[in-house]
Design a protein around this motif. Structure first.
Motif, mmCIF file in Angstrom:
data_model
loop_
_atom_site.group_PDB
_atom_site.id
_atom_site.type_symbol
_atom_site.label_atom_id
_atom_site.label_comp_id
_atom_site.label_asym_id
_atom_site.label_seq_id
_atom_site.Cartn_x
_atom_site.Cartn_y
_atom_site.Cartn_z
ATOM 1 N N SER A 73 0.712 11.820 -27.120
ATOM 2 C CA SER A 73 0.554 10.990 -27.250
ATOM 3 C C SER A 73 1.095 9.529 -27.194
ATOM 4 O O SER A 73 1.310 8.209 -26.998
ATOM 5 C CB SER A 73 1.372 11.281 -28.835
ATOM 6 O OG SER A 73 0.745 12.565 -29.038
ATOM 7 N N GLN A 99 -2.780 10.324 -34.203
ATOM 8 C CA GLN A 99 -2.518 12.223 -34.588
ATOM 9 C C GLN A 99 -2.389 13.053 -36.304
ATOM 10 O O GLN A 99 -3.051 13.332 -36.010
ATOM 11 C CB GLN A 99 -1.393 12.937 -33.112
ATOM 12 C CG GLN A 99 -1.337 14.101 -33.354
ATOM 13 C CD GLN A 99 -0.894 15.248 -32.162
ATOM 14 O OE1 GLN A 99 0.702 13.880 -31.355
ATOM 15 N NE2 GLN A 99 -0.582 16.372 -32.047
ATOM 16 N N ASP A 152 -6.238 9.967 -30.626
ATOM 17 C CA ASP A 152 -5.398 10.838 -30.685
ATOM 18 C C ASP A 152 -5.790 11.999 -31.301
ATOM 19 O O ASP A 152 -5.501 11.968 -32.360
ATOM 20 C CB ASP A 152 -3.585 10.373 -30.740
ATOM 21 C CG ASP A 152 -2.629 11.206 -29.684
ATOM 22 O OD1 ASP A 152 -3.628 12.686 -29.484
ATOM 23 O OD2 ASP A 152 -1.476 10.989 -30.066
ATOM 24 N N GLU A 153 -6.032 13.040 -30.756
ATOM 25 C CA GLU A 153 -6.805 14.294 -31.510
ATOM 26 C C GLU A 153 -7.172 14.624 -32.261
ATOM 27 O O GLU A 153 -7.094 14.515 -33.974
ATOM 28 C CB GLU A 153 -5.481 15.371 -31.633
ATOM 29 C CG GLU A 153 -4.794 15.687 -30.262
ATOM 30 C CD GLU A 153 -4.182 16.748 -31.080
ATOM 31 O OE1 GLU A 153 -4.789 17.918 -31.152
ATOM 32 O OE2 GLU A 153 -2.828 17.034 -30.387
HETATM 33 MG MG LIG Z 1 -0.142 15.075 -29.322
#
Ligand SMILES: [Mg+2]
Ligand SMILES: Nc1ncnc2c1ncn2[C@@H]1O[C@H](COP(=O)(O)OP(=O)(O)OP(=O)(O)O)[C@@H](O)[C@H]1O
Length: 258
Positions: free
Chosen positions: A42, A82, A159-160
């Motif tokens: 991240s 995220q 991010d994810e």
């Molecule tokens: Mg992360």
């Protein structure tokens, strides 16, 4: 393409990314960024997006990103965090239209058309008139992705993006991301924890651990049990299914992680 040289990030006095230099990431390809919890994924994404101070050189299509004004930089790079920020009481379609009009002056009609198209493409057209603060976690994540895509960035940093999605949406999202990346010839970098979906749907992989690059290259070129052992501390077997797709099987954990 995206070029990253000697990227360093500190939180306070602690250095979290240590002079990361990567091979250029080509436009039109999806790169999965992989690594254990706390390895700096991240931080890496936020550093590229310009949301935290990063030393080193980041160039997109030859342009030095640090030389750009904040507005221009965020127009070039769409970043999906995220954890999604708390939402306001807006309808989904309005929220996506706001994103469409954020970096570019387009008519309401055009914003509506593009927003409707992206919701349809992601398979969430039925959510258009729902309110953001009344959606499930996965539905909100899908809308966040729609907001990133609708802006038509030169670079997508996700991010994810799959963390809250059911199995079908995970694959649907990967397919849309791949298609958009190819069609618009953009640089796409995404963090995922599911190794199998990364190996089966990404073009390239970047493995990192402890704020350092471990390996980078095409999925099959660099993914080996040695690399996975080094990165994650697990014993694995890498198999190829009859349809030619890679599959990782985990046999055990190497040692004990403190
Ligand atoms: Mg992360
Ligand atoms: N705002 C912050 N202030 C101080 N330290 C931070 C901050 N954010 C992250 N860190 C630390 O930096 C390191 C890298 O964190 P980062 O969030 O980049 O990891 P990650 O690879 O994204 O992990 P995860 O898979 O759990 O999301 C960790 O040691 C973390 O504790």
């Amino acid at each position: 393409m995206l070029e990253i040289e000697s990227l360093c990030v500190h939180y306070g006095r602690r250095e979290v990314l240590h002079r990361m230099t990567l091979a250029p990431m080509q436009a039109g390809r999806v790169t999965a960024l992989l690594g254990p919890n706390g390895s700096g994924k991240s931080t890496f994404m936020r550093g590229i997006a310009g949301l935290i101070r990063a030393e080193g050189r980041i160039r997109l299509g030859g342009k030095d990103l640090s030389s750009l004004a904040v507005g221009e930089r965020s127009r070039l790079a769409a970043y999906l965090p995220q954890s999604l920020p708390p939402t306001v009481h807006l309808q989904v379609i309005e929220a996506v239209m706001v994103a469409r009009r954020a970096g570019e002056a387009v008519s309401a009609e055009c914003a509506l058309r593009d927003s409707t198209d992206v919701l349809e493409e992601l398979g969430i057209g039925h959510l258009a008139l729902r309110y953001m603060d009344e959606l499930s976690g996965g539905q909100r994540q899908m809308v966040g992705l729609a907001q990133a895509l609708v802006r038509r960035p030169a670079m997508l940093l996700l991010d994810e993006p799959l963390s809250a999605l059911d199995l079908r949406y995970q694959f649907a999202v990967m397919d849309v991301v791949r298609r958009e990346t190819r069609k618009r010839n953009i640089v796409t970098l995404l963090v995922v924890h599911d190794l199998n979906i990364a190996l089966q749907r990404a073009d390239d992989v970047v493995y990192m651990r402890n704020g350092r690059l471990v390996a980078q290259g095409s999925v099959m070129g660099v993914t080996t049990p040695e690399v996975l052992g080094d990165v994650y501390g697990v014993e694995t077997r890498l198999e190829v299914c009859p349809r030619g797709l890679p599959h990782v099987l985990v046999d055990g954990i190497i040692g004990e992680d403190a």
